[in-house]
Design a protein around this motif. Structure first.
Motif, PDB file in Angstrom:
ATOM      1  N   ALA B 173      17.717 -80.433  24.042  1.00 17.37           N
ATOM      2  CA  ALA B 173      19.016 -80.588  24.698  1.00 17.37           C
ATOM      3  C   ALA B 173      20.037 -81.097  23.689  1.00 17.37           C
ATOM      4  CB  ALA B 173      18.896 -81.563  25.864  1.00 17.37           C
ATOM      5  N   PRO B 174      21.298 -80.625  23.783  1.00 12.84           N
ATOM      6  CA  PRO B 174      22.315 -81.101  22.853  1.00 12.84           C
ATOM      7  C   PRO B 174      22.528 -82.601  23.023  1.00 12.84           C
ATOM      8  CG  PRO B 174      23.090 -79.197  24.107  1.00 12.84           C
ATOM      9  CD  PRO B 174      21.816 -79.666  24.741  1.00 12.84           C
ATOM     10  N   ALA B 175      22.659 -83.299  21.895  1.00 10.57           N
ATOM     11  CA  ALA B 175      22.891 -84.741  21.949  1.00 10.57           C
ATOM     12  C   ALA B 175      24.236 -85.055  21.312  1.00 10.57           C
ATOM     13  CB  ALA B 175      21.772 -85.479  21.215  1.00 10.57           C
ATOM     14  N   ILE B 176      25.126 -85.706  22.070  1.00 14.71           N
ATOM     15  CA  ILE B 176      26.432 -86.094  21.543  1.00 14.71           C
ATOM     16  C   ILE B 176      26.668 -87.566  21.901  1.00 14.71           C
ATOM     17  CG2 ILE B 176      27.634 -83.895  21.315  1.00 14.71           C
ATOM     18  CD1 ILE B 176      28.506 -84.095  24.191  1.00 14.71           C
ATOM     19  N   PRO B 177      25.961 -88.452  21.186  1.00 12.75           N
ATOM     20  CA  PRO B 177      26.012 -89.877  21.532  1.00 12.75           C
ATOM     21  C   PRO B 177      27.402 -90.503  21.441  1.00 12.75           C
ATOM     22  CG  PRO B 177      24.844 -89.512  19.455  1.00 12.75           C
ATOM     23  CD  PRO B 177      25.028 -88.176  20.094  1.00 12.75           C
ATOM     24  N   LEU B 178      28.223 -90.048  20.484  1.00 19.43           N
ATOM     25  CA  LEU B 178      29.565 -90.632  20.370  1.00 19.43           C
ATOM     26  C   LEU B 178      30.423 -90.257  21.580  1.00 19.43           C
ATOM     27  CD1 LEU B 178      31.409 -92.330  18.508  1.00 19.43           C
ATOM     28  CD2 LEU B 178      32.311 -90.172  17.628  1.00 19.43           C
ATOM     29  N   HIS B 179      30.274 -89.010  22.053  1.00 17.97           N
ATOM     30  CA  HIS B 179      30.983 -88.597  23.267  1.00 17.97           C
ATOM     31  C   HIS B 179      30.605 -89.511  24.429  1.00 17.97           C
ATOM     32  CE1 HIS B 179      31.981 -84.951  21.124  1.00 17.97           C
ATOM     33  NE2 HIS B 179      32.580 -84.422  22.165  1.00 17.97           N
ATOM     34  N   MET B 180      29.295 -89.766  24.558  1.00 19.32           N
ATOM     35  CA  MET B 180      28.816 -90.596  25.662  1.00 19.32           C
ATOM     36  C   MET B 180      29.382 -92.017  25.556  1.00 19.32           C
ATOM     37  SD  MET B 180      27.109 -88.580  27.440  1.00 19.32           S
ATOM     38  CE  MET B 180      27.443 -86.914  26.934  1.00 19.32           C
ATOM     39  N   LEU B 181      29.345 -92.556  24.343  1.00 24.44           N
ATOM     40  CA  LEU B 181      29.829 -93.918  24.119  1.00 24.44           C
ATOM     41  C   LEU B 181      31.327 -94.032  24.402  1.00 24.44           C
ATOM     42  CD1 LEU B 181      29.371 -96.830  22.964  1.00 24.44           C
ATOM     43  CD2 LEU B 181      30.089 -95.881  20.767  1.00 24.44           C
ATOM     44  N   THR B 182      32.111 -93.129  23.827  1.00 22.02           N
ATOM     45  CA  THR B 182      33.561 -93.264  23.923  1.00 22.02           C
ATOM     46  C   THR B 182      34.100 -92.766  25.261  1.00 22.02           C
ATOM     47  OG1 THR B 182      33.791 -91.158  22.760  1.00 22.02           O
ATOM     48  CG2 THR B 182      33.965 -93.151  21.453  1.00 22.02           C
ATOM     49  N   LEU B 183      33.794 -91.513  25.605  1.00 20.00           N
ATOM     50  CA  LEU B 183      34.381 -90.925  26.812  1.00 20.00           C
ATOM     51  C   LEU B 183      33.806 -91.531  28.083  1.00 20.00           C
ATOM     52  CD1 LEU B 183      34.353 -87.163  25.740  1.00 20.00           C
ATOM     53  CD2 LEU B 183      36.306 -88.698  25.774  1.00 20.00           C
ATOM     54  N   ARG B 184      32.483 -91.589  28.147  1.00 19.69           N
ATOM     55  CA  ARG B 184      31.833 -92.030  29.387  1.00 19.69           C
ATOM     56  C   ARG B 184      31.784 -93.548  29.512  1.00 19.69           C
ATOM     57  NH1 ARG B 184      25.661 -91.062  29.464  1.00 19.69           N
ATOM     58  NH2 ARG B 184      25.861 -92.885  28.113  1.00 19.69           N
ATOM     59  N   ASP B 185      31.347 -94.225  28.447  1.00 20.50           N
ATOM     60  CA  ASP B 185      31.117 -95.660  28.562  1.00 20.50           C
ATOM     61  C   ASP B 185      32.366 -96.497  28.324  1.00 20.50           C
ATOM     62  OD1 ASP B 185      28.522 -94.876  28.976  1.00 20.50           O
ATOM     63  OD2 ASP B 185      27.884 -95.271  26.915  1.00 20.50           O
ATOM     64  N   MET B 186      33.243 -96.030  27.409  1.00 19.56           N
ATOM     65  CA  MET B 186      34.395 -96.843  27.056  1.00 19.56           C
ATOM     66  C   MET B 186      35.705 -96.304  27.627  1.00 19.56           C
ATOM     67  SD  MET B 186      33.465 -97.404  23.029  1.00 19.56           S
ATOM     68  CE  MET B 186      34.880 -98.438  22.651  1.00 19.56           C
ATOM     69  N   GLY B 187      35.692 -95.076  28.114  1.00 18.06           N
ATOM     70  CA  GLY B 187      36.928 -94.483  28.595  1.00 18.06           C
ATOM     71  C   GLY B 187      37.911 -94.212  27.470  1.00 18.06           C
ATOM     72  N   MET B 188      37.373 -94.046  26.273  1.00 16.21           N
ATOM     73  CA  MET B 188      38.235 -93.827  25.110  1.00 16.21           C
ATOM     74  C   MET B 188      38.349 -92.333  24.800  1.00 16.21           C
ATOM     75  SD  MET B 188      37.602 -95.059  21.186  1.00 16.21           S
ATOM     76  CE  MET B 188      37.923 -96.785  21.516  1.00 16.21           C
ATOM     77  N   PRO B 189      39.565 -91.807  24.715  1.00 15.86           N
ATOM     78  CA  PRO B 189      39.723 -90.379  24.437  1.00 15.86           C
ATOM     79  C   PRO B 189      39.274 -90.001  23.022  1.00 15.86           C
ATOM     80  CG  PRO B 189      41.751 -91.339  25.292  1.00 15.86           C
ATOM     81  CD  PRO B 189      40.852 -92.470  24.906  1.00 15.86           C
ATOM     82  N   LEU B 190      38.762 -88.799  22.907  1.00 13.85           N
ATOM     83  CA  LEU B 190      38.467 -88.218  21.599  1.00 13.85           C
ATOM     84  C   LEU B 190      39.415 -87.043  21.381  1.00 13.85           C
ATOM     85  CD1 LEU B 190      34.543 -87.914  21.529  1.00 13.85           C
ATOM     86  CD2 LEU B 190      35.958 -89.540  20.271  1.00 13.85           C
ATOM     87  N   GLY B 191      39.930 -86.913  20.180  1.00 17.65           N
ATOM     88  CA  GLY B 191      40.799 -85.778  19.856  1.00 17.65           C
ATOM     89  C   GLY B 191      40.072 -84.848  18.915  1.00 17.65           C
ATOM     90  N   GLU B 192      40.050 -83.575  19.252  1.00 19.29           N
ATOM     91  CA  GLU B 192      39.308 -82.609  18.441  1.00 19.29           C
ATOM     92  C   GLU B 192      40.240 -81.530  17.910  1.00 19.29           C
ATOM     93  OE1 GLU B 192      36.674 -81.364  21.526  1.00 19.29           O
ATOM     94  OE2 GLU B 192      35.232 -82.947  21.105  1.00 19.29           O
ATOM     95  N   GLY B 193      39.915 -81.025  16.748  1.00 20.89           N
ATOM     96  CA  GLY B 193      40.660 -79.898  16.188  1.00 20.89           C
ATOM     97  C   GLY B 193      42.091 -80.242  15.805  1.00 20.89           C
ATOM     98  N   PHE B 194      42.337 -81.508  15.442  1.00 22.98           N
ATOM     99  CA  PHE B 194      43.687 -81.882  14.993  1.00 22.98           C
ATOM    100  C   PHE B 194      43.965 -81.285  13.618  1.00 22.98           C
ATOM    101  CE2 PHE B 194      45.654 -85.637  17.350  1.00 22.98           C
ATOM    102  CZ  PHE B 194      45.104 -85.260  18.543  1.00 22.98           C
ATOM    103  N   TYR B 195      45.187 -80.836  13.409  1.00 21.44           N
ATOM    104  CA  TYR B 195      45.593 -80.373  12.081  1.00 21.44           C
ATOM    105  C   TYR B 195      46.236 -81.558  11.366  1.00 21.44           C
ATOM    106  CZ  TYR B 195      44.681 -75.615  13.530  1.00 21.44           C
ATOM    107  OH  TYR B 195      44.073 -74.476  13.961  1.00 21.44           O
ATOM    108  N   LEU B 196      45.497 -82.166  10.465  1.00 28.90           N
ATOM    109  CA  LEU B 196      45.943 -83.420   9.857  1.00 28.90           C
ATOM    110  C   LEU B 196      46.429 -83.264   8.422  1.00 28.90           C
ATOM    111  CD1 LEU B 196      42.993 -85.613  11.176  1.00 28.90           C
ATOM    112  CD2 LEU B 196      45.344 -85.629  12.011  1.00 28.90           C
ATOM    113  N   GLU B 197      46.362 -82.027   7.904  1.00 35.63           N
ATOM    114  CA  GLU B 197      46.658 -81.839   6.487  1.00 35.63           C
ATOM    115  C   GLU B 197      48.051 -82.325   6.113  1.00 35.63           C
ATOM    116  OE1 GLU B 197      45.108 -79.723   8.314  1.00 35.63           O
ATOM    117  OE2 GLU B 197      43.227 -79.264   7.301  1.00 35.63           O
ATOM    118  N   GLU B 198      49.063 -81.922   6.911  1.00 31.90           N
ATOM    119  CA  GLU B 198      50.436 -82.276   6.569  1.00 31.90           C
ATOM    120  C   GLU B 198      50.645 -83.786   6.628  1.00 31.90           C
ATOM    121  OE1 GLU B 198      53.791 -80.270   8.325  1.00 31.90           O
ATOM    122  OE2 GLU B 198      52.656 -78.405   8.422  1.00 31.90           O
TER     123      GLU B 198
END
Lengths: 61, 234
Positions: B173-198
């Motif tokens: 099964a896929p394991a995404i422990p940081l997702h579980m910790l931040t999104l589920r347990d802490m209510g902390m948003p994760l941002g994905e696919g940000f373009y940070l180069e500039e």
């Protein structure tokens, strides 16, 4: 109902795309074990997806 | 047009071809996103179909981190290296983790030459069994892991990759422990696919790494899952 109506050809094309989505998702489900990532299917959402897609311009992003 | 992590439908609904979508789901380089997007993040730009984001805000670590320990993953290059160096400058003892041991050592050297404290740690984060080793390494090197996200009022974490963390498998099964910790347990948003180069280039240019970043979702009920429009103000 007011507003623009779809003609038969548009309806057929909409249905074609809905069926294509359903068939695609069915095939994905069948081969689930070969796919390395988490998979979320859009079975049941075909109508809303195709309706929305047909309502926007080709240049809308 | 964007999906809500259910990203296969929209490109097909737009009339796109399915061959490259299949290749994407299978993680092949012939996929619409060269196999890096996968199911939840696939985009087919040829038909104007974009993947979705989640709401994100970021607060820069600004207080002194003396006597604190930070673990930075992917710290051998790019954003990870910059974060590790900033933490080092702020006084933290940094455990520099990377799958490439040589680049991890380079980052470590850069921090120690600047007067900071750092230790390199080679680890492949896909290997979840080794994660406790990382914490143990930090504890033995620095005497305890104290820099936890919520202790420092970090509002959210955003990254320029597709899932912030590497997705591994436990018992199939896929394991995404940081997702579980931040999104589920802490209510902390994760941002994905940000373009940070500039932003990264601008920060490197003027040496100012603090900014206010907003990333509002659509102002509509249920808009929390919509694509965000990140804007950094310096």
């Amino acid at each position: 109902m007011k507003g623009p109506r779809m003609d038969d050809e548009q309806r057929l094309e909409a249905y074609r795309r809905m069926v294509r989505i359903r068939e695609f998702e069915g095939a994905i489900l069948e081969h689930r074990s070969e796919i390395p990532s988490v998979v979320h299917l859009s079975v049941g959402m075909e109508g809303s997806i195709v309706g929305a897609c047909l309502a926007v311009r080709a240049t809308t992003t | 047009m964007t999906g809500t992590h259910r990203s296969h439908g929209p490109p097909i609904g737009e009339g796109g071809e399915v061959d490259q979508l299949c290749a994407e789901l299978l993680g092949k380089v012939t996929g619409v996103n060269r196999g890096k997007g996968g199911s939840m993040h696939l985009s087919d730009f040829s038909v104007g179909s974009l993947f979705d984001h989640q709401v994100v805000a970021v607060q820069q670590v600004t207080s002194s981190l003396a006597d604190q320990v930070a673990i930075v993953t992917g710290a051998g290059s790019g954003i990870g290296r910059a974060v590790a160096q900033q933490l080092g400058l702020a006084g933290a003892s940094v455990l520099v983790c990377d799958v490439d041991g040589e680049t991890a050592q380079e980052t470590t050297d850069a921090i120690t030459q600047g007067g900071g404290r750092a230790t390199a740690c080679r680890i492949d984060l896909a290997d979840v069994d080794r994660l406790p080793d990382v914490v143990a390494t930090a504890e033995s090197a620095f005497g305890g892991v104290a820099v936890w996200l919520h202790d420092h009022e970090i509002a959210a974490v955003a990254a320029d990759n597709d899932a912030v963390e590497g997705v591994s498998r436990v018992d199939g099964a896929p394991a995404i422990p940081l997702h579980m910790l931040t999104l589920r347990d802490m209510g902390m948003p994760l941002g994905e696919g940000f373009y940070l180069e500039e932003l990264a280039a601008d920060c490197a240019d003027d040496g100012v790494y603090e900014c206010m970043l907003v990333a509002p979702a659509l102002r509509a009920t249920g808009g929390v899952g919509s694509p965000v429009n990140p804007l950094a103000m310096k």
